[in-house]
Design an enzyme around this catalytic site. Structure first.
Site, PDB file in Angstrom:
ATOM      1  N   SER A 129       0.840  -1.192   0.000  1.00 17.38           N
ATOM      2  CA  SER A 129       0.000   0.000   0.000  1.00 17.38           C
ATOM      3  C   SER A 129       0.880   1.248   0.000  1.00 17.38           C
ATOM      4  O   SER A 129       1.709   1.429  -0.881  1.00 17.38           O
ATOM      5  CB  SER A 129      -0.959  -0.027   1.185  1.00 17.38           C
ATOM      6  N   ASP A 266      -2.524   6.601  -3.817  1.00 15.51           N
ATOM      7  CA  ASP A 266      -1.489   5.903  -3.066  1.00 15.51           C
ATOM      8  C   ASP A 266      -0.914   4.759  -3.887  1.00 15.51           C
ATOM      9  O   ASP A 266      -1.285   4.546  -5.040  1.00 15.51           O
ATOM     10  CB  ASP A 266      -2.016   5.434  -1.713  1.00 15.51           C
ATOM     11  N   ASP A 270      -6.024   2.387  -3.907  1.00 18.43           N
ATOM     12  CA  ASP A 270      -7.331   2.281  -3.258  1.00 18.43           C
ATOM     13  C   ASP A 270      -7.689   3.539  -2.467  1.00 18.43           C
ATOM     14  O   ASP A 270      -8.753   3.624  -1.857  1.00 18.43           O
ATOM     15  CB  ASP A 270      -7.437   1.036  -2.367  1.00 18.43           C
ATOM     16  N   SER A 353      -8.154   8.438   6.096  1.00 20.02           N
ATOM     17  CA  SER A 353      -6.967   8.056   5.340  1.00 20.02           C
ATOM     18  C   SER A 353      -7.170   8.169   3.834  1.00 20.02           C
ATOM     19  O   SER A 353      -6.202   8.129   3.069  1.00 20.02           O
ATOM     20  CB  SER A 353      -6.571   6.619   5.676  1.00 20.02           C
ATOM     21  N   HIS A 355      -9.492   6.070   2.181  1.00 20.73           N
ATOM     22  CA  HIS A 355     -10.245   4.897   1.726  1.00 20.73           C
ATOM     23  C   HIS A 355     -11.726   5.273   1.708  1.00 20.73           C
ATOM     24  O   HIS A 355     -12.318   5.561   2.758  1.00 20.73           O
ATOM     25  CB  HIS A 355     -10.059   3.724   2.689  1.00 20.73           C
TER      26      HIS A 355
END
Length: 506
Positions: A129, A266, A270, A353, A355
């Protein structure tokens, strides 16, 4: 055959070449992350390729025991070592009887999409990630669109570390050709902006560079590329739209080019970060409020899920109230929010974050930074008289911080958070003054969110995927109150000597 991994083996030794190295700390709450190492690093690896093979054996064993069938999608992100790790994982999966479908270089959401498009129940995406180079990991699921939570990760950990594998054999391996096109076709089908938006697409030289510019062009954007060439050394900055370094680079490009919006992705695509046309970095929770306003105008009474790091505006915003929107605050973590969105049948879920999770009619329930980016562009398209900065100014003013992460070892971070929760619980019970006011609420669904009388709050929780704590502060009153809350929270943390330096502050 029964291979029991070891927790420690030094590189450049016979043991390292003949033992499956799997450090137990790599099994996180909802995915797996290990330090694999890279040239020039003195840090000892926590995983080797034989360990990855053992992980594949364990995952094949787990999905068999879960009764979901042997078929599994695999993919890998763009790092120098990710393909090798993926092939070692595939070897272990096949030994455990899994039928592997390899979609190649991919974004995590592309792998999640493949579960639907290829009618395959399970997924294993090799990615670290947003973690720095040298890290690797696997995001896994066996119930689309969900990914593993603590129960599945605990079961996998037990199987792998004890060597309790069901090595049935009979597995297979198939390379799925040109799945990138299938994913992009699905992602952009039926989506076309009515006006041309100039969009900075920033990818930090990560995997999204092979996907994001084309996706945005297909829906009608004029794309201004920023660090889109694939380069696994990440020469400019780590591809993490939660880090101020990446956001500042996007800001500079937006101001240089006069773009309508800047979008940053990122390392595995995602998550999406946003910078407005005036160069303001908009933290993802505020972007979530903007999208919630837009979505609830189209779908009155819409239900949303947000994580405990997110702004209090989801509860207090008058526009959301007027449109009948309801919001549930839940545990931080992509698997937690994804599962909660599914359980509550919410139309969307937002994490600070970046998401974001969209259920039908917008998405399929999993987190996809490109779906988020397109949703932001569609919001702008529906508001032709307003810029991104105007929409941002329309929100009630609050004073928030970026996500700040002081170092804290994986083996002690949860104990530290337990002590912090106990400290705050005792303060509230005693009506003590904290950060200048009484504590009116403690939210302990994930770490602790301490709320003062004027609505100023501070959050402390353990990071789910790195040896760190997570600290976030917000005040609806002033930047001074934000600072006061941060210093008070930090003073509590400093009672624990295990807490180290922050990665960034404000």
């Amino acid at each position: 055959m029964n291979i029991k991994p070891v927790a420690d083996a030094k590189p450049n030794t016979f043991a390292f070449e003949t033992s499956a190295l799997v450090n137990p700390t790599g099994f996180r709450e909802y995915d797996a992350r290990w330090w694999f190492g890279h040239p020039g690093s003195n840090k000892a690896p926590e995983l080797n390729l034989l360990g990855v093979q053992a992980l594949g054996m364990g995952l094949a064993t787990l999905i068999r025991r879960l009764g979901v069938g042997p078929d599994i999608v695999i993919g890998h992100d763009f790092r120098s070592y990710s393909m090798g790790i993926k092939l070692a994982l595939a070897s272990g999966l096949q030994t455990g009887g899994a039928r592997v479908k390899d979609i190649g270089l991919a974004l995590s959401p592309m792998a999640y999409f493949a579960q639907f498009a290829l009618d395959t129940p399970s997924v294993a995406m090799v990615t670290a990630s947003h973690n720095e180079n040298g890290w690797t990991g696997v995001k896994m699921g066996a119930q689309r669109p969900l990914t593993f939570g603590p129960d599945e990760m605990s079961a996998l950990k037990e199987i792998v570390l004890s060597g309790d594998f069901d090595l049935t054999g009979g597995g297979s391996y198939e390379q799925v050709a040109d799945f990138r096109s299938v994913y992009l076709d699905d992602l952009t089908r039926g989506k076309k902006l009515t006006r041309k938006l100039r969009v900075v697409a920033a990818c930090g030289n990560g995997t999204a560079g092979a996907f994001a510019p084309e996706a945005l062009e297909r829906v009608g954007c004029e794309v201004i590329p920023l660090d889109v060439d694939l380069d696994h050394t990440f020469p400019r900055y780590n591809p993490n739209p939660e880090d101020m370094e990446m956001l500042h680079a996007i800001r500079d490009k937006v101001l240089e080019t006069g773009a309508d919006v800047g979008l940053g992705f990122d390392g595995d695509g995602d998550r999406c970060g946003v910078v407005d046309n005036e160069g303001n970095e908009i933290f993802a929770d505020k972007v979530g409020v903007m999208l919630a306003r837009d979505i609830s105008a189209l779908h009155p009474g819409a239900k949303f899920v947000v994580d405990v790091k997110s702004t209090g505006l989801f509860k207090t915003d008058e526009v959301l109230k007027r449109q009948g929107a309801a919001t549930d605050y839940w545990k931080t973590g992509h698997s937690y929010i994804k599962r909660r969105v599914s359980e509550l049948r919410a139309i969307a879920g937002f994490e600070k974050s970046g998401h974001f999770f969209f259920n039908p009619p917008i998405g399929r329930g999993y987190d996809d930074g490109l779906i988020t980016a397109i949703a932001v562009c569609e919001m702008l398209d529906r508001n032709p008289q307003k810029s991104m900065a105007d929409l941002y100014r329309d929100l009630p003013l609050t004073f928030g911080t970026p996500t700040m992460s002081p170092h804290c070892g994986d083996t002690v971070k949860y104990d530290v958070v337990e002590r912090v929760v106990a400290d705050f619980t005792a303060m509230k019970a005693a009506d003590e003054i904290f950060a200048g006011q009484k504590i009116v609420d403690l939210i302990t669904v994930n770490g602790v969110r301490v709320v003062a009388e004027d609505g100023t709050w501070g959050l402390v929780r353990a990071s789910s995927n790195k040896p760190e704590l997570v600290v976030v502060v917000e005040s609806p009153v002033s930047s001074e109150r934000r600072r006061e809350m941060f210093e008070a929270v930090d003073a509590v943390l400093r009672k624990s000597p295990e807490v180290g330096d922050y990665n960034q502050t404000f």
